[in-house]
Scaffold this active site. Structure first.
Site, PDB file in Angstrom:
ATOM      1  N   GLU A 154      32.830  38.527  -5.235  1.00  4.95           N
ATOM      2  CA  GLU A 154      31.871  37.769  -6.061  1.00  4.95           C
ATOM      3  C   GLU A 154      32.383  37.661  -7.492  1.00  4.95           C
ATOM      4  O   GLU A 154      32.251  36.633  -8.142  1.00  4.95           O
ATOM      5  CB  GLU A 154      30.491  38.453  -6.082  1.00  4.95           C
ATOM      6  CG  GLU A 154      29.851  38.675  -4.719  1.00  4.95           C
ATOM      7  CD  GLU A 154      29.311  37.423  -4.057  1.00  4.95           C
ATOM      8  OE1 GLU A 154      29.514  36.318  -4.572  1.00  4.95           O
ATOM      9  OE2 GLU A 154      28.676  37.561  -2.996  1.00  4.95           O
ATOM     10  N   GLU A 185      26.887  34.138  -9.120  1.00  6.28           N
ATOM     11  CA  GLU A 185      27.843  35.180  -8.710  1.00  6.28           C
ATOM     12  C   GLU A 185      27.491  36.511  -9.383  1.00  6.28           C
ATOM     13  O   GLU A 185      27.672  37.582  -8.798  1.00  6.28           O
ATOM     14  CB  GLU A 185      29.285  34.774  -9.017  1.00  6.28           C
ATOM     15  CG  GLU A 185      29.763  33.474  -8.338  1.00  6.28           C
ATOM     16  CD  GLU A 185      29.538  33.420  -6.831  1.00  6.28           C
ATOM     17  OE1 GLU A 185      29.250  34.450  -6.206  1.00  6.28           O
ATOM     18  OE2 GLU A 185      29.631  32.313  -6.267  1.00  6.28           O
ATOM     19  N   HIS A 196      24.739  37.958  -7.372  1.00  6.68           N
ATOM     20  CA  HIS A 196      25.270  38.539  -6.128  1.00  6.68           C
ATOM     21  C   HIS A 196      25.928  39.891  -6.403  1.00  6.68           C
ATOM     22  O   HIS A 196      25.745  40.845  -5.652  1.00  6.68           O
ATOM     23  CB  HIS A 196      26.278  37.585  -5.470  1.00  6.68           C
ATOM     24  CG  HIS A 196      25.679  36.265  -5.094  1.00  6.68           C
ATOM     25  ND1 HIS A 196      26.420  35.188  -4.685  1.00  6.68           N
ATOM     26  CD2 HIS A 196      24.376  35.844  -5.080  1.00  6.68           C
ATOM     27  CE1 HIS A 196      25.603  34.172  -4.434  1.00  6.68           C
ATOM     28  NE2 HIS A 196      24.368  34.539  -4.666  1.00  6.68           N
ATOM     29  N   TYR A 242      22.800  47.051  -6.512  1.00  5.99           N
ATOM     30  CA  TYR A 242      21.482  47.506  -6.062  1.00  5.99           C
ATOM     31  C   TYR A 242      21.567  48.148  -4.668  1.00  5.99           C
ATOM     32  O   TYR A 242      20.945  49.169  -4.399  1.00  5.99           O
ATOM     33  CB  TYR A 242      20.546  46.300  -6.078  1.00  5.99           C
ATOM     34  CG  TYR A 242      19.133  46.530  -5.601  1.00  5.99           C
ATOM     35  CD1 TYR A 242      18.271  47.407  -6.271  1.00  5.99           C
ATOM     36  CD2 TYR A 242      18.632  45.824  -4.498  1.00  5.99           C
ATOM     37  CE1 TYR A 242      16.958  47.571  -5.838  1.00  5.99           C
ATOM     38  CE2 TYR A 242      17.320  45.983  -4.070  1.00  5.99           C
ATOM     39  CZ  TYR A 242      16.481  46.863  -4.738  1.00  5.99           C
ATOM     40  OH  TYR A 242      15.192  47.020  -4.307  1.00  5.99           O
ATOM     41  N   GLU A 290      34.820  30.804  -0.444  1.00  5.27           N
ATOM     42  CA  GLU A 290      33.365  30.856  -0.259  1.00  5.27           C
ATOM     43  C   GLU A 290      32.949  30.196   1.057  1.00  5.27           C
ATOM     44  O   GLU A 290      32.000  30.618   1.693  1.00  5.27           O
ATOM     45  CB  GLU A 290      32.661  30.143  -1.417  1.00  5.27           C
ATOM     46  CG  GLU A 290      32.892  30.784  -2.765  1.00  5.27           C
ATOM     47  CD  GLU A 290      32.013  30.173  -3.848  1.00  5.27           C
ATOM     48  OE1 GLU A 290      32.309  29.055  -4.286  1.00  5.27           O
ATOM     49  OE2 GLU A 290      31.023  30.814  -4.231  1.00  5.27           O
ATOM     50  N   GLU A 339      25.514  30.377  -1.526  1.00  2.86           N
ATOM     51  CA  GLU A 339      26.902  29.989  -1.216  1.00  2.86           C
ATOM     52  C   GLU A 339      26.964  28.565  -0.675  1.00  2.86           C
ATOM     53  O   GLU A 339      27.900  27.825  -0.982  1.00  2.86           O
ATOM     54  CB  GLU A 339      27.560  30.948  -0.217  1.00  2.86           C
ATOM     55  CG  GLU A 339      27.740  32.382  -0.680  1.00  2.86           C
ATOM     56  CD  GLU A 339      28.452  32.562  -2.013  1.00  2.86           C
ATOM     57  OE1 GLU A 339      29.135  31.634  -2.473  1.00  2.86           O
ATOM     58  OE2 GLU A 339      28.306  33.643  -2.615  1.00  2.86           O
ATOM     59  N   HIS A 358      27.202  26.433  -3.490  1.00  2.00           N
ATOM     60  CA  HIS A 358      28.492  26.532  -4.182  1.00  2.00           C
ATOM     61  C   HIS A 358      29.559  25.714  -3.453  1.00  2.00           C
ATOM     62  O   HIS A 358      30.383  25.056  -4.071  1.00  2.00           O
ATOM     63  CB  HIS A 358      28.947  28.000  -4.279  1.00  2.00           C
ATOM     64  CG  HIS A 358      27.961  28.874  -4.979  1.00  2.00           C
ATOM     65  ND1 HIS A 358      28.062  30.238  -5.011  1.00  2.00           N
ATOM     66  CD2 HIS A 358      26.840  28.564  -5.684  1.00  2.00           C
ATOM     67  CE1 HIS A 358      27.040  30.728  -5.696  1.00  2.00           C
ATOM     68  NE2 HIS A 358      26.287  29.742  -6.105  1.00  2.00           N
TER      69      HIS A 358
END
Ligand code: FE
Ligand code: MN
Length: 363
Positions: free
Chosen positions: A100, A131, A134, A140, A203, A237, A240
């Site tokens: 990412e 990104e 992400h 997290y 991607e 994505e 993207h």
């Protein structure tokens, strides 16, 4: 007045001088257009870019919106998961933590840096921000599960099939930092190659091995929080991929001399290499049998996805007629942007979206 045109944005109306507006419009180009520090979005020359920006904005999500309790319970339990399933999660987190960042850096410091039209810079800025989201979602996951972050990092650096995927995209990024003369044909082609490589190969194709693995677990009710975040990520994505595809097509329209038969073959060959790298990564690192899939089918899935990317860029497929062996995965992945499977906070982001009511013809 005949030489003025009104543009309405939300509740406001702006009058634009027609001649100046036409000049500004003509000066807008994907590359080598007018460099403007004023960020003149209007008049829009690339309405698709602004539309995409709005779609991306309404899809906004934050990692903390997703509960991780069930994932934590499963991760800590001694009988709910196999070691192979834990390995897949570690692999997914490790690969994407680095990937990412690589994509975001290239979008910001190569593509956005060299593109000149403001509405293109706007949507590319949003791409780079997604990104970041992400990357933040992976942080997290790592902190929720209590994974040692250095373990993920080491995994990324020590697995040769991952390192090769990384080097494959980085070599076309390093060559393209800011001082490259984009009036030269070979540099324009290098820039086009960069867009294709990141959007369609990385991607668009190389992310799909791990996406498939994690969603296969999700389908078996394993890691519901992580699976949900990956679904959000996948929806991003797909925008993207579409953004970099449209940008490449616009670049080609404005610079038709780049699109030679040799160059088209070169792009197809790059996709061929991307597929081989992804297949060896899958064979090396992804125990597909453990999630009830077969290596051959997985390989066919990569062929199928790659050909969709090629066709999107008006390039001939590498394996004409190949079918999708995982229709369930397509359902889970190729989510229509209108389809709202999100709940709670995401709906609130959509409501608070300031320009949501402005229609295309008003701009
Ligand atoms: Fe991403
Ligand atoms: Mn992306």
């Amino acid at each position: 007045m005949a030489n003025e045109k009104a543009f309405t944005v939300g509740a406001r109306t702006f009058m634009l001088d027609r001649e100046k507006a036409e000049q500004a419009f003509a000066d807008k180009k994907v590359i080598n257009g007018r460099e403007s520090v004023f960020f003149n979005l209007l008049p829009l020359k690339y309405p698709w870019a602004y539309d995409l920006y709005r779609t991306m904005k309404t899809n906004h999500w934050e990692p903390e919106d997703i509960p991780m309790q069930k994932d934590i319970e499963q991760w800590q339990s001694s009988d709910e998961l196999s070691d192979v399933e834990r390995w897949i999660i570690r692999m997914g987190i490790g690969y994407f933590s680095a990937a990412e960042g690589i994509v975001g850096d290239n979008v910001l410091h190569v593509i956005r840096e060299r593109v000149t039209a403001p509405e293109l810079k706007l949507v590319l800025g949003r791409h780079a921000h997604e990104e970041n989201i992400h990357a933040d979602s992976l942080l997290y996951m790592i902190s929720s599960l209590g994974i040692n972050p250095h373990e993920c990092e080491a995994m990324f650096e020590d697995v040769p099939t991952i390192t090769r995927k990384n080097e494959f995209v980085m070599k076309v990024s390093r060559q393209l930092r800011r001082d490259l003369d984009l009036t030269q044909l070979e540099n324009k082609q290098l820039f086009a190659k960069n867009m294709f490589l990141f959007g369609q190969c990385m991607e668009g194709t190389q992310f799909y091995g791990l996406f498939g693995m994690i969603l296969a677990l999700y389908r078996q009710n394993k890691f519901p929080g992580i699976g949900q975040m990956f679904r959000y990520t996948l929806r991003d994505e797909s925008n993207h991929i579409e953004l970099l595809r449209s940008l490449l097509m616009a670049l080609k329209e404005e610079n038709p001399e780049i699109w030679t038969p040799e160059f088209k073959e070169e792009l197809r060959a790059i996709m061929g290499e991307a597929k081989e790298l992804e297949k060896s990564f899958i064979a090396d690192c992804l125990p597909v049998n453990a999630v009830g899939l077969s290596v051959d089918e997985f390989s066919q899935y990569i062929d199928y996805i790659a050909d969709r990317r090629l066709e999107g860029c008006e390039l001939a497929p590498l394996m004409p007629g190949v079918s999708n062996p995982f229709p369930w995965l397509a359902e889970m992945m190729d989510i229509q942007k209108e389809q709202n499977f999100f709940e709670g906070r995401v709906t609130e982001y959509q409501k608070s979206s300031a320009l949501a009511a402005v229609s295309d013809d008003e701009l």
